[in-house]
Write a protein that holds these residues in place. Structure first.
Motif, PDB file in Angstrom:
ATOM      1  N   VAL A   1       0.850  -1.200   0.000  1.00 37.69           N
ATOM      2  CA  VAL A   1       0.000   0.000   0.000  1.00 37.69           C
ATOM      3  C   VAL A   1       0.885   1.250   0.000  1.00 37.69           C
TER       4      VAL A   1
ATOM      5  N   GLU B   1       1.040   4.169  -2.762  1.00 40.10           N
ATOM      6  CA  GLU B   1       0.780   5.557  -2.393  1.00 40.10           C
ATOM      7  C   GLU B   1       1.945   6.473  -2.741  1.00 40.10           C
TER       8      GLU B   1
ATOM      9  N   HIS C   1      -6.047   6.571  -0.760  1.00 38.34           N
ATOM     10  CA  HIS C   1      -5.709   5.445   0.113  1.00 38.34           C
ATOM     11  C   HIS C   1      -6.613   4.235  -0.121  1.00 38.34           C
TER      12      HIS C   1
END
Length: 141
Positions: free
Chosen positions: A32, A36, A43
């Protein structure tokens, strides 16, 4: 000879995507963060991608080795690679100094330039793998 080269290409692609997907699937939280870092998705989308993409890579890699679904797996991996290239080019054009997250999540040590070269090579392997003249379910001509 053409089939042998296509087989080697498929096996190389399968190995790379099995490894990459497996590493990411083991630690989706770090993946993640890697997603990002590209600053392209909120998100919630980064979380969805981190949970979904590794298993798509693994499934597609395994499917490359099954003749009935090989062409679909190859199409899926080609689409993924084109998407990855677009994301990498976007990051490069925006001057982001991040690691790609290709093989070990947020800090894999691969610069965007290295990732661009690797993805271009993998895309070339997809093209070579697609040149296998054998079509499943059809008799030789």
């Amino acid at each position: 000879m053409k089939r042998s080269v296509a087989l080697i290409s498929r096996c190389m692609l399968a190995g790379v995507f099995l490894y990459a997907g497996g590493v990411k699937a083991r630690d989706p939280g770090a993946f993640v963060i890697a997603i990002e870092n590209y600053r392209l998705a909120p998100h919630s989308i980064a979380v969805a991608l981190a949970l979904y993409l590794p298993y798509l890579e693994i499934t597609s890699a395994l499917a490359l080795l099954i003749s009935r679904v090989r062409s679909r797996a190859l199409a899926c991996l080609t689409l993924l690679l084109v998407s990855f290239l677009a994301v990498l080019i976007s990051a490069r054009m925006r001057g982001l100094n991040i690691e790609c997250g290709c093989f070990s999540n947020a800090a894999d040590g691969h610069s965007i330039g290295t990732a661009l070269a690797l993805d271009a090579f993998l895309l070339l392997l997809c093209g070579v793998a697609a040149m296998d003249g054998k079509r499943s379910g059809t008799a030789p001509r």
